[in-house]
Design a protein around this motif. Structure first.
Motif, PDB file in Angstrom:
ATOM      1  N   PHE A  14       0.800  -1.211   0.000  1.00 24.44           N
ATOM      2  CA  PHE A  14       0.000   0.000   0.000  1.00 24.44           C
ATOM      3  C   PHE A  14       0.837   1.267   0.000  1.00 24.44           C
ATOM      4  O   PHE A  14       0.419   2.301  -0.502  1.00 24.44           O
ATOM      5  N   GLN A 125      -4.479   9.569  -2.825  1.00 20.34           N
ATOM      6  CA  GLN A 125      -3.354   8.849  -2.224  1.00 20.34           C
ATOM      7  C   GLN A 125      -3.152   9.246  -0.765  1.00 20.34           C
ATOM      8  O   GLN A 125      -2.855   8.392   0.084  1.00 20.34           O
ATOM      9  N   LYS A 128      -5.611   7.603   1.663  1.00 24.08           N
ATOM     10  CA  LYS A 128      -5.352   6.166   1.663  1.00 24.08           C
ATOM     11  C   LYS A 128      -4.166   5.836   2.564  1.00 24.08           C
ATOM     12  O   LYS A 128      -4.204   4.877   3.343  1.00 24.08           O
ATOM     13  N   HIS A 132      -4.351   3.782   5.999  1.00 28.24           N
ATOM     14  CA  HIS A 132      -3.504   2.588   6.132  1.00 28.24           C
ATOM     15  C   HIS A 132      -2.717   2.641   7.437  1.00 28.24           C
ATOM     16  O   HIS A 132      -2.604   1.637   8.160  1.00 28.24           O
ATOM     17  N   GLU A 199     -10.410  -0.748   2.676  1.00 23.40           N
ATOM     18  CA  GLU A 199     -10.728  -1.487   1.452  1.00 23.40           C
ATOM     19  C   GLU A 199     -11.555  -0.634   0.494  1.00 23.40           C
ATOM     20  O   GLU A 199     -11.299  -0.615  -0.716  1.00 23.40           O
ATOM     21  N   THR A 201     -11.625   2.687   0.389  1.00 20.70           N
ATOM     22  CA  THR A 201     -10.752   3.751  -0.118  1.00 20.70           C
ATOM     23  C   THR A 201      -9.814   3.226  -1.193  1.00 20.70           C
ATOM     24  O   THR A 201      -9.578   3.892  -2.210  1.00 20.70           O
ATOM     25  N   CYS A 202      -9.290   2.033  -0.983  1.00 21.89           N
ATOM     26  CA  CYS A 202      -8.372   1.446  -1.971  1.00 21.89           C
ATOM     27  C   CYS A 202      -9.093   1.112  -3.269  1.00 21.89           C
ATOM     28  O   CYS A 202      -8.523   1.234  -4.350  1.00 21.89           O
ATOM     29  N   TRP A 205      -9.325   4.332  -5.088  1.00 23.19           N
ATOM     30  CA  TRP A 205      -8.008   4.736  -5.582  1.00 23.19           C
ATOM     31  C   TRP A 205      -7.571   3.864  -6.753  1.00 23.19           C
ATOM     32  O   TRP A 205      -7.043   4.363  -7.738  1.00 23.19           O
ATOM     33  N   GLU A 206      -7.805   2.556  -6.658  1.00 26.80           N
ATOM     34  CA  GLU A 206      -7.405   1.660  -7.738  1.00 26.80           C
ATOM     35  C   GLU A 206      -8.172   1.955  -9.013  1.00 26.80           C
ATOM     36  O   GLU A 206      -7.605   1.907 -10.111  1.00 26.80           O
ATOM     37  N   PRO A 281      -5.581  -7.099  -0.823  1.00 29.18           N
ATOM     38  CA  PRO A 281      -6.134  -6.278   0.256  1.00 29.18           C
ATOM     39  C   PRO A 281      -5.776  -6.841   1.621  1.00 29.18           C
ATOM     40  O   PRO A 281      -5.548  -8.039   1.784  1.00 29.18           O
TER      41      PRO A 281
END
Length: 414
Positions: A14, A125, A128, A132, A199, A201-202, A205-206, A281
């Motif tokens: 991450f 970013q 995230k 994290h 998860e 948020t990712c 972002w992804e 993840p």
């Protein structure tokens, strides 16, 4: 086959941004290449303009008035052609300057488009990374609270075994254990919530990063294409102006004919790629499934914990147990499959395990020495505990098949 930026430039975890940084560096290098091409064309335009003006000045300064007849006409024609050639070189200089302006406009357009995408990615970013960090802190707190709760509960067990402890002391220890367990439960809820938020948020972002990679690759393709076309047109202009030098420019065109967008992008990806898929993840890890170092216990350890009624904690049948089935190696079977009946329900917990129900008949093809046997049922193979099975004879197996189909066996009717 064209490779894609969005499938090759992911970080290994991450906090790793090496893939994103590699793309940005490639785009920055491409911008420098545009400037290099602009500088080359500018210098060539200045040289062509100077050369043209020099030819015009030479043609106008030459007199040749003393000559007469046809020689004088030839000389005058020569001066006119020199002046015409000078004017053509001046026109060529102006056309090269137009190509420079075209590249500058293209470069600035890409810079503005890339800047907007970079701002969007950095905007996603930052939260995230913060989430994290918060998730990792909540995980450490969860583990600490679980340890404290275990220690407090162990202290309660010791107090209850000591007859000399007073009622007040026992109550104090029990209250502390209850509070520690409550704190552990709260830490677990917070940890799970942070994992879920991370998860989500990712995922956002992804999705944004994948779209940005597609735009970045499109930009890179357009840059390679326009620079290739500019260089091609420049060579054509020079070839038309200087026919005698056409052989040299033909060599350049041959090299330009070999320029391919897909080939360039593929070469870059093969040399600089970081990862072929997004990082896995972060999943919730139950404290009871973790070892002393904070890692997940191996699947083999988890399998050994499966026990049947009548088995000791070590995983072997107790004395006097009626459990059938033995844990023999595959070599002892001689490679002959045998029929076994399931005596206890078993639900698969790993990918290589097979779920079976009580009363089902399975074919055993391998008996592992660790107590796990490989069974076949309905065309599916998997591992099952050998202590959950009992061997059946051919006659019993035929009887079992007849019982499974009462409509074809009148003797089974009541």
């Amino acid at each position: 086959m064209a490779l894609l930026f969005c499938d090759a430039f992911w970080g290994t975890d991450f906090i790793d941004q090496s893939g994103y940084e590699a793309i940005l560096q490639r785009l920055q290098d491409g911008r420098h290449m545009c400037k290099d091409v602009e500088e080359l064309l500018k210098m060539r335009a200045l040289a062509e303009e100077k050369y043209g003006r020099d030819l015009v000045a030479i043609a106008r300064k030459a007199e040749g008035q003393t000559e007469i007849g046809t020689l004088k006409a030839s000389f005058d024609k020569l001066k006119a052609e020199i002046e015409k050639t000078g004017n053509l070189h001046i026109q060529l200089s102006e056309r090269i300057k137009e190509e420079v302006l075209k590249i500058e406009a293209f470069r600035e357009h890409q810079r503005e488009q890339r800047k907007k995408l970079e701002e969007i990615i950095e905007k996603l970013q930052k939260p995230k990374m913060l989430l994290h960090k918060k998730t990792m802190e909540s995980k450490r707190l969860y583990e600490q609270r679980c340890k404290e709760a275990e220690e407090a509960e162990q202290a309660v067990g010791k107090k209850t075994n000591v007859t000399t402890s007073t009622h007040r002391q026992s109550e104090k220890v029990m209250n502390r254990a209850r509070l520690c367990r409550q704190a552990a439960n709260l830490a677990e809820k917070q940890y799970k919530w942070n994992v879920d938020q991370l998860e989500k948020t990712c995922e956002d972002w992804e999705s944004t990063y994948r779209s940005a990679c597609e735009v970045f690759q499109q930009q890179e393709s357009e840059r390679i294409n326009i620079l290739r076309c500019v260089l091609w047109d420049h060579c054509n202009l020079l070839s038309m102006q200087c026919v005698q030098d056409d052989d040299c420019y033909e060599e350049v065109r041959k090299i330009l004919e070999q320029c391919d967008i897909v080939s360039d992008n593929n070469c870059f990806i093969k040399l600089k790629k970081t990862a072929c898929r997004p990082p896995a993840p972060i999943e919730f890890q139950n404290y009871s499934d973790m070892d002393a170092n904070g890692g997940v216990r191996k699947a083999e350890t988890k399998r050994l914990s499966v026990m049947l009624p009548g088995m000791s904690f070590s995983g072997y049948p107790e004395a006097g147990s009626n459990l059938a089935g033995t844990c023999t190696s595959a070599q002892q079977m001689g490679g002959n499959p045998e029929k076994y009946m399931v005596v206890y329900d078993f639900k698969a917990q790993e990918d290589d395990e097979l779920s079976v129900s009580k009363g089902q008949v399975v074919t055993i093809t391998e008996q592992g020495g660790d107590g796990w046997w490989r069974a076949w049922r309905d065309g599916i193979s998997g591992l099952v505990p050998g202590t959950y099975l009992t061997k059946i004879s051919s006659q019993s197996y035929s009887t079992h098949l007849g019982a499974a189909q009462p409509e074809h066996s009148p003797t089974n009717k009541v």
